[in-house]
Design a protein around this motif. Structure first.
Motif, PDB file in Angstrom:
ATOM      1  N   PHE A 324       0.915  -1.402   0.017  1.00  0.00           N
ATOM      2  CA  PHE A 324      -0.108   0.380  -0.049  1.00  0.00           C
ATOM      3  C   PHE A 324       1.075   1.646  -0.026  1.00  0.00           C
ATOM      4  O   PHE A 324       2.233   1.518   0.659  1.00  0.00           O
ATOM      5  CB  PHE A 324      -1.072   0.289   0.777  1.00  0.00           C
ATOM      6  CG  PHE A 324      -0.476   0.162   3.013  1.00  0.00           C
ATOM      7  CD1 PHE A 324       0.088   0.756   3.430  1.00  0.00           C
ATOM      8  CD2 PHE A 324      -0.384  -0.986   2.987  1.00  0.00           C
ATOM      9  CE1 PHE A 324       1.461   1.054   4.333  1.00  0.00           C
ATOM     10  CE2 PHE A 324       0.643  -0.845   4.078  1.00  0.00           C
ATOM     11  CZ  PHE A 324       1.017  -0.594   4.588  1.00  0.00           C
ATOM     12  N   GLU A 325       0.460   2.516  -0.507  1.00  0.00           N
ATOM     13  CA  GLU A 325       1.259   3.539  -0.468  1.00  0.00           C
ATOM     14  C   GLU A 325       1.693   3.946   1.410  1.00  0.00           C
ATOM     15  O   GLU A 325       0.714   4.015   2.334  1.00  0.00           O
ATOM     16  CB  GLU A 325       0.222   4.947  -0.865  1.00  0.00           C
ATOM     17  CG  GLU A 325       0.349   4.117  -2.612  1.00  0.00           C
ATOM     18  CD  GLU A 325       1.461   3.851  -3.311  1.00  0.00           C
ATOM     19  OE1 GLU A 325       2.291   4.985  -3.244  1.00  0.00           O
ATOM     20  OE2 GLU A 325       1.262   2.770  -3.850  1.00  0.00           O
ATOM     21  N   ALA A 326       3.074   3.992   1.032  1.00  0.00           N
ATOM     22  CA  ALA A 326       3.700   5.047   2.374  1.00  0.00           C
ATOM     23  C   ALA A 326       2.863   5.867   3.037  1.00  0.00           C
ATOM     24  O   ALA A 326       2.223   6.919   2.485  1.00  0.00           O
ATOM     25  CB  ALA A 326       5.401   5.373   1.969  1.00  0.00           C
ATOM     26  N   GLY A 327       2.508   5.553   4.790  1.00  0.00           N
ATOM     27  CA  GLY A 327       1.932   7.108   4.616  1.00  0.00           C
ATOM     28  C   GLY A 327       0.001   7.030   5.063  1.00  0.00           C
ATOM     29  O   GLY A 327      -0.429   8.126   5.301  1.00  0.00           O
ATOM     30  N   SER A 328      -0.051   6.217   4.054  1.00  0.00           N
ATOM     31  CA  SER A 328      -1.637   6.005   3.426  1.00  0.00           C
ATOM     32  C   SER A 328      -2.430   5.094   5.175  1.00  0.00           C
ATOM     33  O   SER A 328      -2.637   4.418   5.367  1.00  0.00           O
ATOM     34  CB  SER A 328      -1.970   5.453   2.502  1.00  0.00           C
ATOM     35  OG  SER A 328      -3.548   5.238   2.655  1.00  0.00           O
ATOM     36  N   VAL A 329      -2.811   6.299   5.537  1.00  0.00           N
ATOM     37  CA  VAL A 329      -3.799   5.573   6.688  1.00  0.00           C
ATOM     38  C   VAL A 329      -5.632   4.158   6.279  1.00  0.00           C
ATOM     39  O   VAL A 329      -5.354   2.907   6.600  1.00  0.00           O
ATOM     40  CB  VAL A 329      -4.521   6.348   7.644  1.00  0.00           C
ATOM     41  CG1 VAL A 329      -5.280   5.053   8.688  1.00  0.00           C
ATOM     42  CG2 VAL A 329      -3.339   6.912   8.231  1.00  0.00           C
ATOM     43  N   GLU A 330      -5.427   5.024   5.336  1.00  0.00           N
ATOM     44  CA  GLU A 330      -6.742   4.153   4.661  1.00  0.00           C
ATOM     45  C   GLU A 330      -6.222   3.262   3.746  1.00  0.00           C
ATOM     46  O   GLU A 330      -6.848   2.005   3.843  1.00  0.00           O
ATOM     47  CB  GLU A 330      -7.395   5.182   3.262  1.00  0.00           C
ATOM     48  CG  GLU A 330      -8.743   4.277   2.681  1.00  0.00           C
ATOM     49  CD  GLU A 330      -9.417   5.543   2.031  1.00  0.00           C
ATOM     50  OE1 GLU A 330     -10.309   4.504   1.418  1.00  0.00           O
ATOM     51  OE2 GLU A 330      -8.845   6.587   1.885  1.00  0.00           O
ATOM     52  N   GLY A 331      -4.854   3.383   2.746  1.00  0.00           N
ATOM     53  CA  GLY A 331      -4.431   2.456   2.298  1.00  0.00           C
ATOM     54  C   GLY A 331      -4.190   0.827   2.710  1.00  0.00           C
ATOM     55  O   GLY A 331      -4.613  -0.034   2.954  1.00  0.00           O
ATOM     56  N   PHE A 332      -3.382   1.535   4.478  1.00  0.00           N
ATOM     57  CA  PHE A 332      -3.111   0.642   4.905  1.00  0.00           C
ATOM     58  C   PHE A 332      -4.676  -0.390   6.044  1.00  0.00           C
ATOM     59  O   PHE A 332      -4.674  -2.059   5.930  1.00  0.00           O
ATOM     60  CB  PHE A 332      -3.131   0.779   6.450  1.00  0.00           C
ATOM     61  CG  PHE A 332      -2.230  -0.171   7.594  1.00  0.00           C
ATOM     62  CD1 PHE A 332      -0.480  -0.749   7.653  1.00  0.00           C
ATOM     63  CD2 PHE A 332      -3.413  -0.431   9.005  1.00  0.00           C
ATOM     64  CE1 PHE A 332      -0.597  -1.178   8.841  1.00  0.00           C
ATOM     65  CE2 PHE A 332      -3.213  -1.110   9.662  1.00  0.00           C
ATOM     66  CZ  PHE A 332      -1.786  -1.782   9.782  1.00  0.00           C
ATOM     67  N   ALA A 333      -5.845   0.177   6.139  1.00  0.00           N
ATOM     68  CA  ALA A 333      -6.554  -0.848   6.831  1.00  0.00           C
ATOM     69  C   ALA A 333      -7.287  -0.898   5.625  1.00  0.00           C
ATOM     70  O   ALA A 333      -7.644  -2.373   6.326  1.00  0.00           O
ATOM     71  CB  ALA A 333      -7.281   0.457   7.673  1.00  0.00           C
ATOM     72  N   ASP A 334      -7.423  -0.995   4.327  1.00  0.00           N
ATOM     73  CA  ASP A 334      -7.698  -1.608   3.332  1.00  0.00           C
ATOM     74  C   ASP A 334      -7.066  -2.966   3.237  1.00  0.00           C
ATOM     75  O   ASP A 334      -7.481  -4.368   2.873  1.00  0.00           O
ATOM     76  CB  ASP A 334      -8.216  -1.268   2.217  1.00  0.00           C
ATOM     77  CG  ASP A 334      -9.593   0.129   1.994  1.00  0.00           C
ATOM     78  OD1 ASP A 334      -9.864   0.285   3.097  1.00  0.00           O
ATOM     79  OD2 ASP A 334      -9.089   1.324   1.745  1.00  0.00           O
ATOM     80  N   THR A 335      -5.928  -3.221   3.298  1.00  0.00           N
ATOM     81  CA  THR A 335      -4.388  -3.906   2.932  1.00  0.00           C
ATOM     82  C   THR A 335      -5.026  -4.441   3.446  1.00  0.00           C
ATOM     83  O   THR A 335      -4.698  -6.022   3.549  1.00  0.00           O
ATOM     84  CB  THR A 335      -3.573  -3.490   2.841  1.00  0.00           C
ATOM     85  OG1 THR A 335      -3.459  -2.107   1.353  1.00  0.00           O
ATOM     86  CG2 THR A 335      -2.837  -4.923   1.672  1.00  0.00           C
ATOM     87  N   VAL A 336      -5.213  -4.579   5.198  1.00  0.00           N
ATOM     88  CA  VAL A 336      -4.737  -5.337   6.395  1.00  0.00           C
ATOM     89  C   VAL A 336      -6.224  -6.492   6.573  1.00  0.00           C
ATOM     90  O   VAL A 336      -7.004  -7.082   6.220  1.00  0.00           O
ATOM     91  CB  VAL A 336      -4.570  -4.965   7.144  1.00  0.00           C
ATOM     92  CG1 VAL A 336      -5.070  -5.832   8.867  1.00  0.00           C
ATOM     93  CG2 VAL A 336      -3.339  -4.479   7.935  1.00  0.00           C
ATOM     94  N   CYS A 337      -7.556  -5.585   5.673  1.00  0.00           N
ATOM     95  CA  CYS A 337      -8.830  -6.396   5.875  1.00  0.00           C
ATOM     96  C   CYS A 337      -9.283  -7.153   5.088  1.00  0.00           C
ATOM     97  O   CYS A 337     -10.057  -8.565   5.316  1.00  0.00           O
ATOM     98  CB  CYS A 337     -10.272  -5.082   6.431  1.00  0.00           C
ATOM     99  SG  CYS A 337     -10.272  -3.965   7.482  1.00  0.00           S
TER     100      CYS A 337
END
Length: 382
Positions: A324-337
């Motif tokens: 996911f893109e570095a620093g992206s809270v939304e990207g982190f959450a979507d990827t982990v989910c």
């Protein structure tokens, strides 16, 4: 050395760092080959780290220190040339900047080829630090091979020192580690309970020192979105450091004390990886080739990590993990989910990651690549 390769491995000093601690698995791996390695530090022995010296001693690796304190020391080149000639080495392999700045001219004077390895991503420097790094780059470019442990490292040096074109002898060669203990296996129920805080939960492990570039606040800020979809999911922060107080405060401010656990520095990381459903690394900058991602890959973990630095060298997006893109809270959450919600995807990515870790990032694979490079550097001398 008839029928084999004798290499002098030079390093600035036996300090406590990534390059220094990688020496042990590299040299141990050489014992099963026809490559012999002697490891020598440029600097005085009092500059050595006791912990690093213990690691090398426990691996049965003898060391020497040449006692050179500065690049312009008048004894530096003669002492190093004598060391190369007396050891009758076939090739000189220098790690880190001071070592390569001296090794390349010394090897040339001794009539031996040299190889250099950079272990970091270049960043803008000033003053003496900038001068030292520029000298090292100029020296390494005159060696037979200038090796960079990730594409991000090579690209960063090109941007800083060769913006008009990358030299032909600049190559990427990934480091390897001892992955013998990092094999896939069943999770230890006790370890899962420790990571989860006692419950039966989906567990995401974040294995990192608590430093600013590791992006741990990104993971914490994203966690409310994760537990909205997976209410029992737990983020296990595995490590410690100077930012722990700030991170604990952020967890408290977001009301996450029940779903974010600080599990401390662990000495059983293979078991921790096996107990994880997902391993996450949300680094924001500065990463070169993070060892934790090689270790967790070898244990067949599903990985979610930021697309930064050398991480994409380890994690092939959609093949051995998800980025996911570095620093992206939304990207982190979507990827982990996405990973937490798909056990078959986790399994498939983990199997591929484990296979690639062994073929690309083991110390054995690294040593095989080095042997080929040494032979090419030796050329007609062989």
């Amino acid at each position: 050395m008839t029928g084999g390769v004798s290499a002098l491995v030079l390093i600035d000093a036996f300090r406590m760092g990534g390059a220094e601690t990688l020496l042990a698995p590299m040299i141990v791996a050489s014992r099963d080959t026809d490559v012999s390695m002697d490891v020598v530090s440029i600097s005085p022995s009092e500059w050595n780290s006791e912990k690093t010296m213990t690691i090398l001693a426990e691996a049965g690796i003898p060391t020497r220190s040449l006692g050179i304190r500065r690049l312009l020391d008048p004894v530096a080149l003669p002492r190093l040339v004598r060391t190369i000639r007396e050891g009758q080495y076939d090739v000189v392999h220098a790690h880190l900047e001071m070592a390569m700045t001296l090794a390349v001219p010394a090897a040339a004077l001794a009539g031996r080829p040299s190889v250099c390895t950079f272990h970091h991503v270049a960043r803008p420097l000033e003053g003496r630090a900038a001068w030292r790094e520029r000298l090292a780059v100029e020296a390494a470019t005159r060696s037979r091979r200038a090796l960079f442990v990730s594409e991000a490292s090579r690209r960063s040096f090109a941007e800083n020192y060769r913006p008009k074109g990358m030299p032909a002898n600049w190559e990427v060669m990934h480091n390897g580690i001892d992955i013998a203990n990092f094999s896939p296996g069943q999770a230890d129920p006790q370890v899962r309970r420790e990571l989860a805080g006692g419950g039966d939960s989906l567990i995401a492990v974040l294995p990192a020192a608590f430093r600013d570039f590791k992006g741990i606040p990104v993971a914490i800020r994203a966690w409310p979105a994760v537990i909205e979809k997976f209410p029992s999911a737990v983020l296990a922060l595995t490590g410690g450091g100077e930012l722990e107080g700030e991170l604990r405060q952020l967890v408290a401010d977001l009301g996450l004390n029940e779903s974010v656990n600080f599990v401390g520095v662990r000495t059983d990381m293979p078991e921790v990886y096996r107990a994880a459903d997902v391993v996450v690394l949300p680094s924001t900058h500065g990463e070169n080739l993070p060892t934790v991602l090689i270790e967790s890959s070898a244990t067949a973990c599903a990985i979610a990590a930021s697309r930064i630095g050398g991480i994409p060298d380890i994690v092939l997006d959609g093949e051995t993990g998800l980025l996911f893109e570095a620093g992206s809270v939304e990207g982190f959450a979507d990827t982990v989910c996405r990973l937490l919600g798909d056990a078959e995807l986790r399994r498939r990515l983990g199997v591929a990651a484990s296979e690639r870790a062994r073929s690309e990032f083991s110390a054995t694979a690294w040593l095989a690549r080095l042997r080929t490079t040494y032979l090419e550097a030796m050329g007609d001398r062989r």
